[in-house]
Design an enzyme around this catalytic site. Sequence first.
Site, PDB file in Angstrom:
ATOM      1  N   HIS A 143       0.789  -1.017  -0.087  1.00 17.62           N
ATOM      2  CA  HIS A 143       0.078   0.046   0.104  1.00 17.62           C
ATOM      3  C   HIS A 143       0.831   1.193  -0.075  1.00 17.62           C
ATOM      4  O   HIS A 143       1.616   1.557   0.840  1.00 17.62           O
ATOM      5  CB  HIS A 143      -1.063  -0.191   1.314  1.00 17.62           C
ATOM      6  CG  HIS A 143      -1.924   1.060   1.104  1.00 17.62           C
ATOM      7  ND1 HIS A 143      -3.356   0.757   1.156  1.00 17.62           N
ATOM      8  CD2 HIS A 143      -1.883   2.351   1.383  1.00 17.62           C
ATOM      9  CE1 HIS A 143      -3.946   1.967   0.983  1.00 17.62           C
ATOM     10  NE2 HIS A 143      -2.835   2.983   1.305  1.00 17.62           N
ATOM     11  N   HIS A 179       1.354   5.553  -1.925  1.00 17.73           N
ATOM     12  CA  HIS A 179       0.931   6.616  -2.885  1.00 17.73           C
ATOM     13  C   HIS A 179       2.309   7.177  -3.567  1.00 17.73           C
ATOM     14  O   HIS A 179       2.750   8.100  -2.972  1.00 17.73           O
ATOM     15  CB  HIS A 179       0.133   7.617  -2.164  1.00 17.73           C
ATOM     16  CG  HIS A 179      -1.128   6.936  -1.381  1.00 17.73           C
ATOM     17  ND1 HIS A 179      -2.357   7.157  -2.043  1.00 17.73           N
ATOM     18  CD2 HIS A 179      -1.104   6.157  -0.328  1.00 17.73           C
ATOM     19  CE1 HIS A 179      -3.271   6.682  -1.288  1.00 17.73           C
ATOM     20  NE2 HIS A 179      -2.594   6.084  -0.231  1.00 17.73           N
ATOM     21  N   GLN A 191      -9.643   9.502  -4.878  1.00 18.85           N
ATOM     22  CA  GLN A 191      -9.379  10.212  -3.404  1.00 18.85           C
ATOM     23  C   GLN A 191     -10.318  11.115  -2.795  1.00 18.85           C
ATOM     24  O   GLN A 191     -10.814  11.068  -1.764  1.00 18.85           O
ATOM     25  CB  GLN A 191      -8.146  10.901  -3.578  1.00 18.85           C
ATOM     26  CG  GLN A 191      -7.647  12.069  -2.652  1.00 18.85           C
ATOM     27  CD  GLN A 191      -7.034  11.245  -1.332  1.00 18.85           C
ATOM     28  OE1 GLN A 191      -5.841  10.876  -1.403  1.00 18.85           O
ATOM     29  NE2 GLN A 191      -7.827  11.213  -0.363  1.00 18.85           N
ATOM     30  N   HIS A 217      -9.354   1.935   0.174  1.00 11.21           N
ATOM     31  CA  HIS A 217      -9.319   2.356   1.466  1.00 11.21           C
ATOM     32  C   HIS A 217     -10.549   2.363   2.099  1.00 11.21           C
ATOM     33  O   HIS A 217     -11.509   2.742   1.754  1.00 11.21           O
ATOM     34  CB  HIS A 217      -9.134   4.088   1.346  1.00 11.21           C
ATOM     35  CG  HIS A 217      -7.416   4.396   0.949  1.00 11.21           C
ATOM     36  ND1 HIS A 217      -6.953   3.908  -0.465  1.00 11.21           N
ATOM     37  CD2 HIS A 217      -6.291   4.926   1.463  1.00 11.21           C
ATOM     38  CE1 HIS A 217      -5.646   4.442  -0.711  1.00 11.21           C
ATOM     39  NE2 HIS A 217      -5.348   4.960   0.612  1.00 11.21           N
ATOM     40  N   GLU A 226     -10.961   4.216   7.151  1.00 10.23           N
ATOM     41  CA  GLU A 226      -9.805   4.901   7.853  1.00 10.23           C
ATOM     42  C   GLU A 226     -10.235   5.906   8.801  1.00 10.23           C
ATOM     43  O   GLU A 226     -10.088   7.105   8.438  1.00 10.23           O
ATOM     44  CB  GLU A 226      -8.886   5.479   6.607  1.00 10.23           C
ATOM     45  CG  GLU A 226      -7.371   5.973   7.174  1.00 10.23           C
ATOM     46  CD  GLU A 226      -6.631   6.365   6.176  1.00 10.23           C
ATOM     47  OE1 GLU A 226      -7.094   6.666   5.113  1.00 10.23           O
ATOM     48  OE2 GLU A 226      -5.483   6.780   6.597  1.00 10.23           O
ATOM     49  N   ASP A 245       2.536   3.170   2.942  1.00 15.41           N
ATOM     50  CA  ASP A 245       1.483   4.233   2.788  1.00 15.41           C
ATOM     51  C   ASP A 245       1.934   5.495   2.139  1.00 15.41           C
ATOM     52  O   ASP A 245       1.791   6.102   1.037  1.00 15.41           O
ATOM     53  CB  ASP A 245       0.693   4.399   3.932  1.00 15.41           C
ATOM     54  CG  ASP A 245      -0.782   5.111   3.476  1.00 15.41           C
ATOM     55  OD1 ASP A 245      -1.058   5.198   2.444  1.00 15.41           O
ATOM     56  OD2 ASP A 245      -1.501   5.155   4.768  1.00 15.41           O
ATOM     57  N   TRP A 304       0.945  13.879   3.890  1.00 15.39           N
ATOM     58  CA  TRP A 304       0.649  13.267   5.006  1.00 15.39           C
ATOM     59  C   TRP A 304       1.569  12.702   6.193  1.00 15.39           C
ATOM     60  O   TRP A 304       0.945  12.554   7.366  1.00 15.39           O
ATOM     61  CB  TRP A 304      -0.320  11.853   4.464  1.00 15.39           C
ATOM     62  CG  TRP A 304      -1.632  12.079   3.896  1.00 15.39           C
ATOM     63  CD1 TRP A 304      -2.792  12.406   4.466  1.00 15.39           C
ATOM     64  CD2 TRP A 304      -1.712  12.388   2.382  1.00 15.39           C
ATOM     65  NE1 TRP A 304      -3.732  12.700   3.553  1.00 15.39           N
ATOM     66  CE2 TRP A 304      -3.087  12.739   2.134  1.00 15.39           C
ATOM     67  CE3 TRP A 304      -0.810  12.193   1.306  1.00 15.39           C
ATOM     68  CZ2 TRP A 304      -3.577  12.898   0.791  1.00 15.39           C
ATOM     69  CZ3 TRP A 304      -1.119  12.502  -0.032  1.00 15.39           C
ATOM     70  CH2 TRP A 304      -2.506  12.719  -0.126  1.00 15.39           C
TER      71      TRP A 304
HETATM   72 ZN   LIG Z   1      -3.527   5.202   1.252  1.00 14.77          ZN
END
Ligand SMILES: [Zn+2]
Length: 428
Positions: free
Chosen positions: A56, A58, A151, A209, A212, A308, A314
């Site tokens: 996982h 991005h 997203q 996702h 979360e 991630d 993030w």
């Molecule tokens: Zn993610």
Amino acid sequence: MDLILRNARLPDGQQGVDIGIRGDRIVAVQPALDATATEVIDVAGRLVSPPFVDAHFHMDATLSLGLPRLNESGTLLEGIALWGELKPDLTVEAIAKRAMAYCDMAVAQGLLSIRSHVDVCDDRLLAVDALLDVKQRVAPYLDLQLVAFPQDGLLRSPTAKRNLVRALDAGVDVVGGIPHFERTMADGAESIRWLCELAAERGLRVDMHCDESDDPLSRHIETLAAETVRTGLQGRVTGSHLTSMHSMDNYYVSKLLPLIAEAGVHAIANPLINITLQGRHDTYPKRRGMTRVPELMDAGVNVAFGHDCVMDPWYGMGSGDMLEVASMGLHVAQMTSATGVQRAFDAVTVNAARVLGLDDYGIAPGRRADLVVLQAADPFEAIRLKATRLAVIRSGKVIASTPEKQTALRLPGRPDHVSLEFTPGSLA
Ligand SMILES: [Zn+2]
């Protein structure tokens, strides 16, 4: 043969193993292999593992830290807002450049397979174009699997459905989703139905996702498991994050775990991100926010750990080191027993490979010769030390190497050099 690794320890505990490689294939895995080779590496009893797999990630956002500004609150929502601010300024070239730089780091860390989500909520689909190009460029040395990720919400973002289909048409591999980010629970459920049907029609895998959040009533994983069964996608669907399960009522979870297991839904926890982004509305006690990893494993669910984020809106930390991910995972989940540590190692290797559906993965005759030699005796020590990757081998060729880590000591009466490797019980 072309290459032989002598005296390896394997992750399952086998010792004194020789690994013979011809061309891009492993052809022998046995003690005292009676053969010669163009190149022989004596690994001196150290751990030789199949490569790390990040289930996982991005890659469209990685290494963008500070563009256009830093995340002040450190929250998931400010991260999403910040990503929205960055989107208008993105270019295909800049995304590809950052992704290529990250792939170099990954290779250095023995990370040779990555599933990356790619945001499809920008009508220009720049990130899709960039990452499809990167996927092709890195293919000789890194497997990059892409997920079409809405997203901003499949139903919430007006063009997301159309863009998601365009991304799949362009060659993106996996169907993504974000049901907890839709406006209502009902919309979340509707998005799951639509996406699972789309994946079933096209014969694709699904990775959403999912939940979360710290909201114990965010129960989209239940719908995802049920839809997996209804659409016949058993074994091909993944629930990423599942952090709400941390906060759920135990009675409800006792019903949910067998449902997930029966549906063959894979679970992915992202320990570094979950421990930093969840629990933000709490004072004290502060929830850890990671999903119930040992309980899912005990129920028979395949659980992987993902990185991630690395240096993006993030999360400002990270370096593509899946041993750091495993270390955080075992700490947060209190998986500190010998079995727990072994399971954490599996979560960044074999379990993650199963999520991606990598058939050619593993140390066995006939498999592709992808291996990592670590400066550690076993998986336990590898995680403890975030061990140096002495050699990274892809398709039978060494594609990265790092010198053994050792520090010179200048202390009277003590040895000249010290390494952090240590055999338990050796100083009894
Ligand atoms: Zn993610």
